[in-house]
Write a protein that holds these residues in place. Structure first.
Motif, PDB file in Angstrom:
ATOM      1  N   ASN A   1      47.295  48.769  38.135  1.00 31.07           N
ATOM      2  CA  ASN A   1      47.379  47.441  38.744  1.00 31.07           C
ATOM      3  C   ASN A   1      48.064  46.471  37.764  1.00 31.07           C
ATOM      4  N   THR A   2      49.305  46.019  38.102  1.00 34.75           N
ATOM      5  CA  THR A   2      50.062  46.308  39.295  1.00 34.75           C
ATOM      6  C   THR A   2      50.648  47.716  39.231  1.00 34.75           C
TER       7      THR A   2
ATOM      8  N   ALA B   1      50.305  44.479  43.806  1.00 33.58           N
ATOM      9  CA  ALA B   1      49.121  43.911  43.171  1.00 33.58           C
ATOM     10  C   ALA B   1      47.873  44.328  43.942  1.00 33.58           C
TER      11      ALA B   1
ATOM     12  N   SER C   1      48.922  40.781  38.515  1.00 27.78           N
ATOM     13  CA  SER C   1      48.056  40.898  39.679  1.00 27.78           C
ATOM     14  C   SER C   1      47.068  39.745  39.735  1.00 27.78           C
TER      15      SER C   1
END
Length: 417
Positions: free
Chosen positions: A205-206, A214, A244
């Motif tokens: 993430n991302t 995200a 994110s």
């Protein structure tokens, strides 16, 4: 190499504002002047109190500076960041005595709602130390996405250095999630001699390869509940976790509440030249620190680089929204001109994957060469889908003019039939 030579070399490659004075602890000053609006160093003066050195560098004030779209790791430290280096308090970090490293580790652990942190040189090492900590015993495996960075771009180190098997699961290409039932089906205990024991689930993430997607905190929470039910650990490869966090408008602690560990890169988007921090509970970090030693990641007076990481976290997180806005504009314009932008042109953060328009007669190699030679734009390709995709990363060393020039160049090079 003398200290003076190293300072000249560092400043040539690092600074990017108008004029600035750095005040080191050594009784001297550094005067810096750059070409306005670019990262080109034009004038550098160094005074140590005893001697003076003046260095005249590139005096070309052309606006045609290099636009590097290859990664968000290509940024240079700002003068303010370099000043932090010269003023950093240091000690021996292997002995746990570097105050700046300790401050960085505590800051990151607090931000992400975890007990402790560990500073390491790279994101790859952070992920490997996390895997080795969670899989401290032998005959272990992790569950991981088949397009994840840990699997594709970290040298297979979990297997060849850690002896950890990677069980690969397919991500949803639209939102980068793993299906909960797939995780349940892949989970294995060590009650059968044929099995490696599942110890951890790794999420990204991302998500780089799927277009900078995200993952939302609700999904992290849900997977955290699942891993607790299965009695395994949840690790987040958070190389771009701040992207994110900014995209969803949440705190680091809320984003990663469901995770047992998170690796956070300081050089992707945040502008530090190196370094990552791994966070988790105290026992996890204890084992990760042992793994860091085996990986050769113990550093001595590491406060000089930890200081830049602290500056990056304190000053360069909120501005990531600018990178996201610019990436979205690039994605929209490329799609409008017939480029094949993945996810139908939707861009969550600072990454855009695209392919040359089908009707274009230019080859991938020709496009890269023409962008570089004709427009001073750096871009690389060869990513998934038969090597057809190119990746653009926006970052803090780009401005609106750079974005305009990049869009214009891509359209001119690829859309002339």
């Amino acid at each position: 190499m003398t200290m003076r030579t190293m300072l000249v070399s560092a400043c040539r490659n690092a600074v990017r504002s108008t004029r600035y004075n750095l005040l080191p602890r050594y009784g001297g000053t550094i005067g810096i002047e750059t070409v306005s609006g670019s990262s080109q160093l034009r004038y550098l003066s160094i005074s140590t109190g005893r001697t003076n050195t003046n260095v005249i560098t590139n005096t070309n004030t052309s606006n045609n500076n290099v636009v590097d779209l290859r990664s968000d790791t290509v940024t240079s430290p700002s003068p303010e960041m370099l000043q932090c280096v010269l003023n950093a308090r240091t000690g021996d970090d292997v002995m746990g005595e570097d105050p700046t490293v300790l401050e960085l580790e505590e800051t990151m652990a607090t931000l992400f709602g975890k007990q402790a942190g560990l500073f390491v040189p790279t994101g790859t090492m952070a992920n490997l130390c996390a895997i080795l900590s969670h899989c401290h015993g032998r005959a272990s495996e992790i569950l991981i996405g088949q397009n994840s960075h840990i699997l594709l771009w970290e040298g297979g180190n979990a297997a060849n250095l850690g002896g950890v098997h990677t069980r690969q699961l397919r991500e949803n290409p639209d939102d980068a999630t793993l299906d909960e039932q797939d995780v349940r089906d892949a989970f294995r205990l060590d009650n059968d001699d044929h099995f490696a024991k599942t110890e951890a689930l790794c999420l990204e993430n991302t998500h780089n390869m799927l277009g900078g997607i995200a993952l939302p905190p609700e999904y992290i929470d849900r997977m955290g509940k699942l891993t607790k039910e299965l009695d395994i650990r949840l690790h987040i490869d958070g190389a771009r976790i701040f992207n994110s966090i900014v995209s969803h408008g949440v705190s680091p602690a809320d984003m990663c509440r469901g995770a047992d560990s998170v690796s956070i890169c300081l050089s992707k988007g945040l502008g530090a030249p190196l370094g990552s921090v791994l966070v988790g509970d105290a026992e996890f970090i204890r084992l990760a620190k042992r793994a860091r030693k085996r990986c050769g990641g113990g550093m001595r007076q590491a406060g000089v680089v930890a200081a830049m990481g602290l500056f990056a976290v304190q000053n360069n997180v909120e501005r990531l929204a600018e990178d996201h806005r610019r990436a979205r504009r690039i994605g929209e314009e490329l799609k409008r001109h017939g480029f094949r932008v993945i996810r139908d042109g939707r861009v969550d953060t600072n990454i855009v994957y695209f392919g040359i328009p089908h009707e274009s007669t230019i080859s991938k190699d020709e496009m890269v060469t023409k962008l570089n030679a004709g427009y001073n734009i750096k871009l690389t390709g060869g990513y998934s889908r038969g090597g057809e995709l190119f990746r653009i990363c926006t970052h803090l060393d780009l401005n609106e003019e750079d974005v305009d020039r990049s869009i214009e160049a891509l359209v001119n090079v690829c859309c002339q039939l």
